[in-house]
Design a protein around this motif. Structure first.
Motif, PDB file in Angstrom:
ATOM      1  N   ASN A  26       0.726  -1.168  -0.103  1.00  0.00           N
ATOM      2  CA  ASN A  26       0.107   0.056  -0.138  1.00  0.00           C
ATOM      3  C   ASN A  26       0.889   1.100   0.002  1.00  0.00           C
ATOM      4  N   GLN A  27       1.844   1.295   0.896  1.00  0.00           N
ATOM      5  CA  GLN A  27       2.732   2.314   0.845  1.00  0.00           C
ATOM      6  C   GLN A  27       4.189   2.134   0.131  1.00  0.00           C
ATOM      7  N   ILE A  28       4.455   0.978   0.303  1.00  0.00           N
ATOM      8  CA  ILE A  28       5.922   0.526  -0.150  1.00  0.00           C
ATOM      9  C   ILE A  28       5.936  -0.354  -1.491  1.00  0.00           C
ATOM     10  N   PRO A  29       6.499  -0.583  -2.416  1.00  0.00           N
ATOM     11  CA  PRO A  29       6.359  -1.295  -3.480  1.00  0.00           C
ATOM     12  C   PRO A  29       6.759  -2.763  -3.298  1.00  0.00           C
ATOM     13  N   PHE A  30       6.793  -3.510  -2.125  1.00  0.00           N
ATOM     14  CA  PHE A  30       7.035  -4.889  -1.988  1.00  0.00           C
ATOM     15  C   PHE A  30       6.492  -5.193  -0.984  1.00  0.00           C
ATOM     16  N   GLU A  31       6.274  -6.701  -0.709  1.00  0.00           N
ATOM     17  CA  GLU A  31       5.902  -7.231   0.633  1.00  0.00           C
ATOM     18  C   GLU A  31       7.077  -7.538   1.678  1.00  0.00           C
ATOM     19  N   ILE A  32       6.803  -7.054   2.719  1.00  0.00           N
ATOM     20  CA  ILE A  32       7.906  -7.063   3.823  1.00  0.00           C
ATOM     21  C   ILE A  32       8.099  -8.557   4.584  1.00  0.00           C
ATOM     22  N   GLU A  33       9.546  -8.866   4.457  1.00  0.00           N
ATOM     23  CA  GLU A  33       9.876 -10.187   4.642  1.00  0.00           C
ATOM     24  C   GLU A  33      10.868 -10.073   6.132  1.00  0.00           C
ATOM     25  N   ARG A  34      11.328  -8.865   6.062  1.00  0.00           N
ATOM     26  CA  ARG A  34      12.137  -8.661   7.427  1.00  0.00           C
ATOM     27  C   ARG A  34      12.377  -7.404   7.732  1.00  0.00           C
ATOM     28  N   VAL A  35      12.402  -7.138   9.144  1.00  0.00           N
ATOM     29  CA  VAL A  35      12.594  -5.702   9.576  1.00  0.00           C
ATOM     30  C   VAL A  35      13.630  -5.612  10.637  1.00  0.00           C
ATOM     31  N   PHE A  36      14.636  -4.766  10.661  1.00  0.00           N
ATOM     32  CA  PHE A  36      15.595  -4.616  11.461  1.00  0.00           C
ATOM     33  C   PHE A  36      15.686  -3.077  11.629  1.00  0.00           C
ATOM     34  N   TRP A  37      16.656  -2.718  12.605  1.00  0.00           N
ATOM     35  CA  TRP A  37      16.942  -1.226  13.100  1.00  0.00           C
ATOM     36  C   TRP A  37      18.328  -1.111  13.650  1.00  0.00           C
ATOM     37  N   THR A  38      18.791   0.057  13.361  1.00  0.00           N
ATOM     38  CA  THR A  38      20.140   0.372  14.118  1.00  0.00           C
ATOM     39  C   THR A  38      19.867   1.611  15.056  1.00  0.00           C
ATOM     40  N   TYR A  39      20.641   1.586  15.969  1.00  0.00           N
ATOM     41  CA  TYR A  39      20.543   2.446  17.274  1.00  0.00           C
ATOM     42  C   TYR A  39      21.961   2.664  17.794  1.00  0.00           C
ATOM     43  N   ASP A  40      22.179   3.645  18.691  1.00  0.00           N
ATOM     44  CA  ASP A  40      23.490   3.622  19.358  1.00  0.00           C
ATOM     45  C   ASP A  40      24.567   3.635  18.683  1.00  0.00           C
ATOM     46  N   VAL A  41      24.496   4.483  17.334  1.00  0.00           N
ATOM     47  CA  VAL A  41      25.717   4.724  16.367  1.00  0.00           C
ATOM     48  C   VAL A  41      26.599   5.647  16.769  1.00  0.00           C
ATOM     49  N   PRO A  42      27.763   5.263  17.139  1.00  0.00           N
ATOM     50  CA  PRO A  42      28.610   6.427  17.788  1.00  0.00           C
ATOM     51  C   PRO A  42      29.107   7.402  16.707  1.00  0.00           C
ATOM     52  N   GLY A  43      29.274   8.748  17.274  1.00  0.00           N
ATOM     53  CA  GLY A  43      29.331   9.899  16.609  1.00  0.00           C
ATOM     54  C   GLY A  43      30.561   9.580  15.573  1.00  0.00           C
ATOM     55  N   GLY A  44      30.492   9.934  14.198  1.00  0.00           N
ATOM     56  CA  GLY A  44      31.361   9.942  13.182  1.00  0.00           C
ATOM     57  C   GLY A  44      31.367   8.393  12.397  1.00  0.00           C
ATOM     58  N   GLN A  45      30.536   7.507  13.038  1.00  0.00           N
ATOM     59  CA  GLN A  45      30.493   6.491  12.326  1.00  0.00           C
ATOM     60  C   GLN A  45      29.549   6.068  11.112  1.00  0.00           C
TER      61      GLN A  45
END
Length: 134
Positions: A26-45
């Protein structure tokens, strides 16, 4: 879709707090098979630094901000700033990307159309460039 594209997501306004969502197809052009996220990325990385042979991806900044840098085979970079949770960036297959310029407490959500498989990754830029050689 065959090109990188910013997609505006629905924004349900409410005095108690807004709500945004996306549904595959409906909003994106594919069926979702996997979801992941990134966080706590140190400055400059940076994160990423690869392309996929087949995988499509949709990236949203749920909190904070960061840049998604798409590098063309000729080395030209196109920078996409994600800093609103009601916008996402669609990345079709065979697009070299990395994420950088993370703000404090940035949280990036990634939805893809495939389960993780190392064989789908292109981790060498020269190999990536070779896909477009005449």
């Amino acid at each position: 879709m065959s090109e990188v594209e910013i997609i505006e997501l629905p924004k349900e306004k409410d005095p108690r707090g807004n709500l945004t969502f996306f549904e595959d197809v409906n909003q994106i052009p594919f069926e979702i098979e996997r979801v992941f996220w990134t966080y706590d990325v140190p400055g400059g990385q940076t994160r990423g630094g690869h392309a996929y042979y087949e995988q499509q991806e949709f990236i949203v900044a749920l909190s904070g901000s960061f840049d998604v840098v798409v590098t063309q085979p000729d080395g030209k970079e196109v920078r996409h700033r994600l800093n609103r949770s009601y916008y996402g960036l669609y990345l079709p297959p065979k697009k070299w990307r990395h994420l950088d310029n993370f703000s404090t407490n940035a949280l990036s959500l990634h939805a893809s159309d495939r389960k993780f498989t190392e064989d789908d990754y292109i981790r060498d830029f020269d190999e990536y460039r070779g896909l477009y050689a005449n």
